[in-house]
Motif scaffolding. Structure first.
Motif, PDB file in Angstrom:
ATOM      1  N   GLU A  86       0.847  -1.186   0.000  1.00 48.37           N
ATOM      2  CA  GLU A  86       0.000   0.000   0.000  1.00 48.37           C
ATOM      3  C   GLU A  86       0.880   1.232   0.000  1.00 48.37           C
ATOM      4  OE1 GLU A  86      -3.552   0.521  -0.070  1.00 48.37           O
ATOM      5  OE2 GLU A  86      -3.150  -1.433  -0.955  1.00 48.37           O
ATOM      6  N   ILE A  87       0.595   2.146  -0.905  1.00 46.64           N
ATOM      7  CA  ILE A  87       1.353   3.381  -1.055  1.00 46.64           C
ATOM      8  C   ILE A  87       0.525   4.527  -0.482  1.00 46.64           C
ATOM      9  CG2 ILE A  87       2.427   4.978  -2.691  1.00 46.64           C
ATOM     10  CD1 ILE A  87       3.719   2.177  -2.684  1.00 46.64           C
ATOM     11  N   LYS A  88       1.153   5.343   0.357  1.00 41.49           N
ATOM     12  CA  LYS A  88       0.505   6.512   0.944  1.00 41.49           C
ATOM     13  C   LYS A  88       1.373   7.734   0.706  1.00 41.49           C
ATOM     14  CE  LYS A  88      -2.698   3.909   2.561  1.00 41.49           C
ATOM     15  NZ  LYS A  88      -3.942   3.859   1.826  1.00 41.49           N
ATOM     16  N   ALA A  89       0.748   8.906   0.737  1.00 37.86           N
ATOM     17  CA  ALA A  89       1.471  10.177   0.635  1.00 37.86           C
ATOM     18  C   ALA A  89       0.779  11.166   1.573  1.00 37.86           C
ATOM     19  CB  ALA A  89       1.487  10.682  -0.796  1.00 37.86           C
ATOM     20  N   THR A  90       0.864  10.876   2.864  1.00 37.05           N
ATOM     21  CA  THR A  90       0.200  11.666   3.886  1.00 37.05           C
ATOM     22  C   THR A  90       1.198  12.068   4.964  1.00 37.05           C
ATOM     23  OG1 THR A  90      -0.388   9.711   5.193  1.00 37.05           O
ATOM     24  CG2 THR A  90      -1.974  10.420   3.542  1.00 37.05           C
ATOM     25  N   GLU A  91       0.750  12.919   5.868  1.00 38.24           N
ATOM     26  CA  GLU A  91       1.615  13.333   6.973  1.00 38.24           C
ATOM     27  C   GLU A  91       1.942  12.143   7.872  1.00 38.24           C
ATOM     28  OE1 GLU A  91       4.003  15.669   9.280  1.00 38.24           O
ATOM     29  OE2 GLU A  91       3.157  16.175   7.339  1.00 38.24           O
ATOM     30  N   ASN A  92       0.929  11.342   8.187  1.00 38.36           N
ATOM     31  CA  ASN A  92       1.116  10.166   9.044  1.00 38.36           C
ATOM     32  C   ASN A  92       0.277   9.008   8.537  1.00 38.36           C
ATOM     33  OD1 ASN A  92       2.814  11.289  11.203  1.00 38.36           O
ATOM     34  ND2 ASN A  92       1.039  12.596  11.599  1.00 38.36           N
ATOM     35  N   ILE A  93       0.745   7.802   8.782  1.00 36.01           N
ATOM     36  CA  ILE A  93      -0.049   6.617   8.475  1.00 36.01           C
ATOM     37  C   ILE A  93      -1.121   6.504   9.557  1.00 36.01           C
ATOM     38  CG2 ILE A  93      -0.017   4.110   8.212  1.00 36.01           C
ATOM     39  CD1 ILE A  93       2.927   4.383   7.322  1.00 36.01           C
ATOM     40  N   ALA A  94      -2.374   6.458   9.141  1.00 43.84           N
ATOM     41  CA  ALA A  94      -3.505   6.464  10.071  1.00 43.84           C
ATOM     42  C   ALA A  94      -3.918   5.040  10.447  1.00 43.84           C
ATOM     43  CB  ALA A  94      -4.683   7.195   9.434  1.00 43.84           C
ATOM     44  N   ASP A  95      -4.682   4.935  11.521  1.00 41.32           N
ATOM     45  CA  ASP A  95      -5.223   3.640  11.943  1.00 41.32           C
ATOM     46  C   ASP A  95      -6.021   2.985  10.820  1.00 41.32           C
ATOM     47  OD1 ASP A  95      -4.078   3.945  14.444  1.00 41.32           O
ATOM     48  OD2 ASP A  95      -5.936   4.599  15.413  1.00 41.32           O
ATOM     49  N   GLU A  96      -6.710   3.809  10.026  1.00 40.09           N
ATOM     50  CA  GLU A  96      -7.506   3.280   8.917  1.00 40.09           C
ATOM     51  C   GLU A  96      -6.622   2.608   7.867  1.00 40.09           C
ATOM     52  OE1 GLU A  96      -7.779   6.587   9.906  1.00 40.09           O
ATOM     53  OE2 GLU A  96      -9.602   6.325  11.086  1.00 40.09           O
ATOM     54  N   ASP A  97      -5.423   3.116   7.694  1.00 41.13           N
ATOM     55  CA  ASP A  97      -4.494   2.511   6.740  1.00 41.13           C
ATOM     56  C   ASP A  97      -4.071   1.122   7.204  1.00 41.13           C
ATOM     57  OD1 ASP A  97      -4.515   4.857   5.142  1.00 41.13           O
ATOM     58  OD2 ASP A  97      -2.977   5.750   6.432  1.00 41.13           O
ATOM     59  N   PHE A  98      -3.830   0.983   8.504  1.00 40.77           N
ATOM     60  CA  PHE A  98      -3.499  -0.332   9.064  1.00 40.77           C
ATOM     61  C   PHE A  98      -4.676  -1.284   8.900  1.00 40.77           C
ATOM     62  CE2 PHE A  98      -0.452   2.311  11.422  1.00 40.77           C
ATOM     63  CZ  PHE A  98       0.711   1.586  11.209  1.00 40.77           C
ATOM     64  N   ALA A  99      -5.878  -0.812   9.246  1.00 39.34           N
ATOM     65  CA  ALA A  99      -7.073  -1.656   9.136  1.00 39.34           C
ATOM     66  C   ALA A  99      -7.308  -2.082   7.695  1.00 39.34           C
ATOM     67  CB  ALA A  99      -8.291  -0.905   9.672  1.00 39.34           C
ATOM     68  N   GLN A 100      -7.137  -1.158   6.762  1.00 37.49           N
ATOM     69  CA  GLN A 100      -7.320  -1.464   5.341  1.00 37.49           C
ATOM     70  C   GLN A 100      -6.340  -2.546   4.895  1.00 37.49           C
ATOM     71  OE1 GLN A 100      -5.812   1.573   2.680  1.00 37.49           O
ATOM     72  NE2 GLN A 100      -7.493   1.201   1.241  1.00 37.49           N
ATOM     73  N   THR A 101      -5.091  -2.416   5.286  1.00 33.42           N
ATOM     74  CA  THR A 101      -4.082  -3.390   4.871  1.00 33.42           C
ATOM     75  C   THR A 101      -4.353  -4.748   5.503  1.00 33.42           C
ATOM     76  OG1 THR A 101      -2.493  -1.596   4.600  1.00 33.42           O
ATOM     77  CG2 THR A 101      -1.594  -3.831   4.720  1.00 33.42           C
ATOM     78  N   ILE A 102      -4.779  -4.774   6.733  1.00 37.82           N
ATOM     79  CA  ILE A 102      -5.145  -6.049   7.381  1.00 37.82           C
ATOM     80  C   ILE A 102      -6.305  -6.690   6.640  1.00 37.82           C
ATOM     81  CG2 ILE A 102      -6.123  -7.063   9.474  1.00 37.82           C
ATOM     82  CD1 ILE A 102      -4.318  -5.002  11.019  1.00 37.82           C
ATOM     83  N   ASN A 103      -7.280  -5.896   6.227  1.00 35.94           N
ATOM     84  CA  ASN A 103      -8.397  -6.449   5.452  1.00 35.94           C
ATOM     85  C   ASN A 103      -7.905  -7.052   4.143  1.00 35.94           C
ATOM     86  OD1 ASN A 103     -10.364  -5.809   7.328  1.00 35.94           O
ATOM     87  ND2 ASN A 103     -10.789  -3.827   6.401  1.00 35.94           N
ATOM     88  N   TYR A 104      -6.968  -6.385   3.477  1.00 40.67           N
ATOM     89  CA  TYR A 104      -6.398  -6.919   2.242  1.00 40.67           C
ATOM     90  C   TYR A 104      -5.679  -8.240   2.505  1.00 40.67           C
ATOM     91  CZ  TYR A 104      -7.163  -2.312   0.116  1.00 40.67           C
ATOM     92  OH  TYR A 104      -7.712  -1.158  -0.376  1.00 40.67           O
ATOM     93  N   LEU A 105      -4.971  -8.312   3.622  1.00 42.45           N
ATOM     94  CA  LEU A 105      -4.277  -9.556   3.970  1.00 42.45           C
ATOM     95  C   LEU A 105      -5.291 -10.680   4.203  1.00 42.45           C
ATOM     96  CD1 LEU A 105      -1.501  -8.148   6.325  1.00 42.45           C
ATOM     97  CD2 LEU A 105      -1.194  -9.078   4.018  1.00 42.45           C
ATOM     98  N   LYS A 106      -6.365 -10.382   4.889  1.00 43.26           N
ATOM     99  CA  LYS A 106      -7.401 -11.392   5.133  1.00 43.26           C
ATOM    100  C   LYS A 106      -8.013 -11.893   3.826  1.00 43.26           C
ATOM    101  CE  LYS A 106      -9.023  -9.598   9.572  1.00 43.26           C
ATOM    102  NZ  LYS A 106     -10.173  -8.938  10.230  1.00 43.26           N
ATOM    103  N   CYS A 107      -8.331 -10.973   2.923  1.00 39.64           N
ATOM    104  CA  CYS A 107      -8.990 -11.336   1.662  1.00 39.64           C
ATOM    105  C   CYS A 107      -8.049 -12.061   0.709  1.00 39.64           C
ATOM    106  CB  CYS A 107      -9.515 -10.088   0.964  1.00 39.64           C
ATOM    107  SG  CYS A 107     -10.859  -9.286   1.811  1.00 39.64           S
ATOM    108  N   SER A 108      -6.775 -11.708   0.749  1.00 38.47           N
ATOM    109  CA  SER A 108      -5.835 -12.222  -0.244  1.00 38.47           C
ATOM    110  C   SER A 108      -5.192 -13.538   0.151  1.00 38.47           C
ATOM    111  CB  SER A 108      -4.715 -11.202  -0.467  1.00 38.47           C
ATOM    112  OG  SER A 108      -3.903 -11.095   0.698  1.00 38.47           O
ATOM    113  N   GLY A 109      -5.154 -13.813   1.448  1.00 40.28           N
ATOM    114  CA  GLY A 109      -4.421 -14.981   1.917  1.00 40.28           C
ATOM    115  C   GLY A 109      -2.931 -14.706   2.050  1.00 40.28           C
ATOM    116  N   CYS A 110      -2.508 -13.467   1.797  1.00 43.77           N
ATOM    117  CA  CYS A 110      -1.101 -13.097   1.964  1.00 43.77           C
ATOM    118  C   CYS A 110      -0.781 -12.956   3.451  1.00 43.77           C
ATOM    119  CB  CYS A 110      -0.792 -11.781   1.261  1.00 43.77           C
ATOM    120  SG  CYS A 110      -0.905 -11.865  -0.530  1.00 43.77           S
ATOM    121  N   GLU A 111       0.482 -13.171   3.772  1.00 45.02           N
ATOM    122  CA  GLU A 111       0.918 -13.104   5.164  1.00 45.02           C
ATOM    123  C   GLU A 111       1.521 -11.749   5.520  1.00 45.02           C
ATOM    124  OE1 GLU A 111       3.836 -15.615   8.185  1.00 45.02           O
ATOM    125  OE2 GLU A 111       3.976 -15.965   6.046  1.00 45.02           O
ATOM    126  N   VAL A 112       2.073 -11.045   4.528  1.00 47.07           N
ATOM    127  CA  VAL A 112       2.816  -9.821   4.793  1.00 47.07           C
ATOM    128  C   VAL A 112       2.245  -8.661   3.987  1.00 47.07           C
ATOM    129  CG1 VAL A 112       5.082  -8.709   4.661  1.00 47.07           C
ATOM    130  CG2 VAL A 112       4.923 -11.116   5.290  1.00 47.07           C
TER     131      VAL A 112
END
Length: 132
Positions: A86-112
């Protein structure tokens, strides 16, 4: 007397090191301040040049019981067929960014998953490991 330096074990370390190295080069050349799309385009160029397997805007469907839900996720990149990027261009990585990436990991079966933030003078790097 001998000493052993222990480094943390990261799943897919070689793969994520290559991705992070690519990000560092992009950040060095472009700096910070551009929109996210510029960094995504630079990543696509670099991954292609380096002959690294990737898919941009990879779509993931969500299975719920016996149906596919209408909402889909689109990860910025899946690299090496194993790492959500996931690519971001913000002042800080937000909690929503972490949650979004975790959701992608769950859906994809990827570990990292990697969240790379180009929004500051120093590249932000967050590595997420998902163990269901």
């Amino acid at each position: 007397m001998s000493y052993e330096i222990k480094t943390p074990h990261f799943p897919l370390k070689d793969e994520t090191d290559k991705i992070i190295g690519t990000a560092l080069e992009i950040h060095e050349l472009l700096g910070h301040g551009f929109l996210e799309i510029v960094y995504k385009d630079a990543f696509e160029y670099e991954l292609t040049e380096r002959k690294i397997l990737y898919k941009r805007e990879k779509e993931y469907k969500i299975l719920y019981k016996k149906i596919i839900l209408p909402h889909k996720f689109f990860a910025d990149f899946i690299v090496f067929d194993k790492v959500i990027l996931e690519i971001k261009a913000t002042e800080n990585i937000a909690d929503e960014d972490f949650a979004q990436t975790i959701n992608y990991l769950k859906c994809s079966g990827c570990e990292v998953g990697l969240i790379l933030n180009f929004g500051r003078a120093k590249l932000g790097i967050k590595r997420l490991v998902f163990n269901p």
